[in-house]
Design an enzyme around this catalytic site. Structure first.
Site, mmCIF file in Angstrom:
data_model
loop_
_atom_site.group_PDB
_atom_site.id
_atom_site.type_symbol
_atom_site.label_atom_id
_atom_site.label_comp_id
_atom_site.label_asym_id
_atom_site.label_seq_id
_atom_site.Cartn_x
_atom_site.Cartn_y
_atom_site.Cartn_z
ATOM 1 N N HIS A 140 0.833 -1.200 0.000
ATOM 2 C CA HIS A 140 0.000 0.000 0.000
ATOM 3 C C HIS A 140 0.872 1.256 0.000
ATOM 4 O O HIS A 140 0.639 2.187 -0.782
ATOM 5 C CB HIS A 140 -0.913 -0.037 1.228
ATOM 6 C CG HIS A 140 -1.727 1.202 1.437
ATOM 7 N ND1 HIS A 140 -3.051 1.300 1.065
ATOM 8 C CD2 HIS A 140 -1.394 2.405 1.995
ATOM 9 C CE1 HIS A 140 -3.501 2.505 1.385
ATOM 10 N NE2 HIS A 140 -2.519 3.190 1.952
ATOM 11 N N GLU A 141 1.873 1.277 0.865
ATOM 12 C CA GLU A 141 2.737 2.454 0.963
ATOM 13 C C GLU A 141 3.631 2.613 -0.269
ATOM 14 O O GLU A 141 3.836 3.731 -0.760
ATOM 15 C CB GLU A 141 3.582 2.385 2.238
ATOM 16 C CG GLU A 141 2.792 2.339 3.529
ATOM 17 C CD GLU A 141 1.795 3.480 3.660
ATOM 18 O OE1 GLU A 141 2.046 4.575 3.091
ATOM 19 O OE2 GLU A 141 0.745 3.283 4.309
ATOM 20 N N HIS A 144 1.614 4.267 -2.892
ATOM 21 C CA HIS A 144 1.542 5.722 -2.755
ATOM 22 C C HIS A 144 2.724 6.378 -3.464
ATOM 23 O O HIS A 144 2.568 7.380 -4.169
ATOM 24 C CB HIS A 144 1.566 6.112 -1.274
ATOM 25 C CG HIS A 144 0.223 6.130 -0.622
ATOM 26 N ND1 HIS A 144 -0.873 6.773 -1.155
ATOM 27 C CD2 HIS A 144 -0.201 5.581 0.556
ATOM 28 C CE1 HIS A 144 -1.911 6.629 -0.347
ATOM 29 N NE2 HIS A 144 -1.532 5.908 0.698
ATOM 30 N N GLU A 219 -6.519 6.704 -1.611
ATOM 31 C CA GLU A 219 -6.408 5.558 -0.704
ATOM 32 C C GLU A 219 -6.955 4.289 -1.349
ATOM 33 O O GLU A 219 -6.396 3.204 -1.186
ATOM 34 C CB GLU A 219 -7.145 5.840 0.613
ATOM 35 C CG GLU A 219 -6.404 6.763 1.565
ATOM 36 C CD GLU A 219 -5.035 6.224 1.943
ATOM 37 O OE1 GLU A 219 -4.908 5.018 2.247
ATOM 38 O OE2 GLU A 219 -4.079 7.020 1.917
#
Length: 301
Positions: A140-141, A144, A219
């Site tokens: 997930h990070e 980003h 997100e």
């Protein structure tokens, strides 16, 4: 907490002082139409860009994060290797990998350059999550970073700040002129500055709603990216774990929007949330279909 507040205030005061000096050097007069737009752009984009450029330094200082240069144990080795593998799959440079001490289950990514970013996880996450769940959070990070979310958010905030500064002063002059009856020498006094201050708050609130809408949208993209890099089941499991143990984030404001946790609120507060509610994110992932032959995370939509 006190250290974070002092650091935040000192940084913002330094930014304002620097931008004021720049305007004075170039002789920018904010009273003219062109000067107002230039002033608004300088302050609107200046603060966002400077904050972005120092985001890694600020994140490390405010969280006390330990950057892994040489893994000291098996956990650090696993973290480093996992981020390295995911970064390669996402088509970005290897980020710095760090651990910060906090009881919450959280992680964040930041940095002005997608090839020189920072990915950090909390000690609470390492204690509460298994490897599969932690792998999804890291994905997930990394997503980003691959999506360029830090830069995009900074640019969006700069545009919104500029519009707020210009609109509040233009509308403020109109209202002040109406109140003063457009008399010669009227307006421009303390009443004008009070009006501008109120308009800054009102327009700033609407600007924050727009910025937070985009933050919530990205997100979902990062969740899809985590599912691409680690697997949908792992990403769903990670979000379900967060839904069982979520508490208030202790991350500083500068990086809280890029954490994995967030999304609690109703009514007006919901419009100002950086993250969608976890149940909505879980449902979106269950309905998510990966693009055919997808290799790089930065093409996830």
């Amino acid at each position: 907490m006190i250290k974070r507040v002092v650091l935040f205030l000192a940084t913002n005061l330094a930014v304002l002082a620097l931008l004021s000096v720049v305007m004075a050097i170039f002789g920018i007069n904010p009273q003219s139409a062109v000067g107002l737009v230039v002033m608004a752009a300088v302050f609107g984009f200046g603060g966002s860009i400077i904050s972005l450029l120092i985001s890694k330094w600020m994140a490390k200082r405010s969280t006390g994060a330990h950057v892994i240069t040489q893994p000291r144990n098996e956990t650090e080795r696993w973290l480093f290797d996992t981020v390295q593998r995911q970064a390669k799959a996402a088509g970005i440079g290897m980020p710095e990998v760090a651990i910060y001490d906090a009881p919450e289950i959280n992680a964040f990514a930041t940095g002005a350059n997608r090839n020189k970013a920072l990915v950090a996880v909390s000690t609470g996450l390492l204690r509460a999550m298994d490897r599969d769940e932690a792998e999804a959070v890291l994905g997930h990070e990394v997503s980003h970073v691959a999506n360029g979310d830090m830069v995009t958010m900074a640019l969006l905030q700069g545009v919104l700040n500029t519009f707020v500064i210009v609109l509040s002063r233009v509308v403020g002059r109109v209202i002040d002129g109406f109140i003063s009856g457009n008399r010669e020498g009227g307006g421009g006094g303390i009443g004008y500055y009070v009006i501008v201050f109120v308009l800054d708050l009102v327009f700033g609130l609407f600007a924050s709603m727009i910025a937070m809408w985009f933050s919530r949208h990205r997100e979902f993209r990062a969740d899809a990216g985590g599912a691409t890099l680690a697997g949908r089941d792992k990403m769903v499991a990670a979000l379900q774990r967060l839904s069982l143990t979520y508490g208030e984030s202790t991350l500083p404001k500068q990086v809280a929007a890029f954490g994995i946790s967030g999304g609690v609120g109703h009514g007006l507060r919901r419009l100002l949330m950086t993250h969608p509610p976890l149940e909505e994110r879980i449902e979106a992932l269950k309905n998510w279909q990966p693009a055919a032959n997808q290799v790089r995370q930065n093409v996830v939509t």
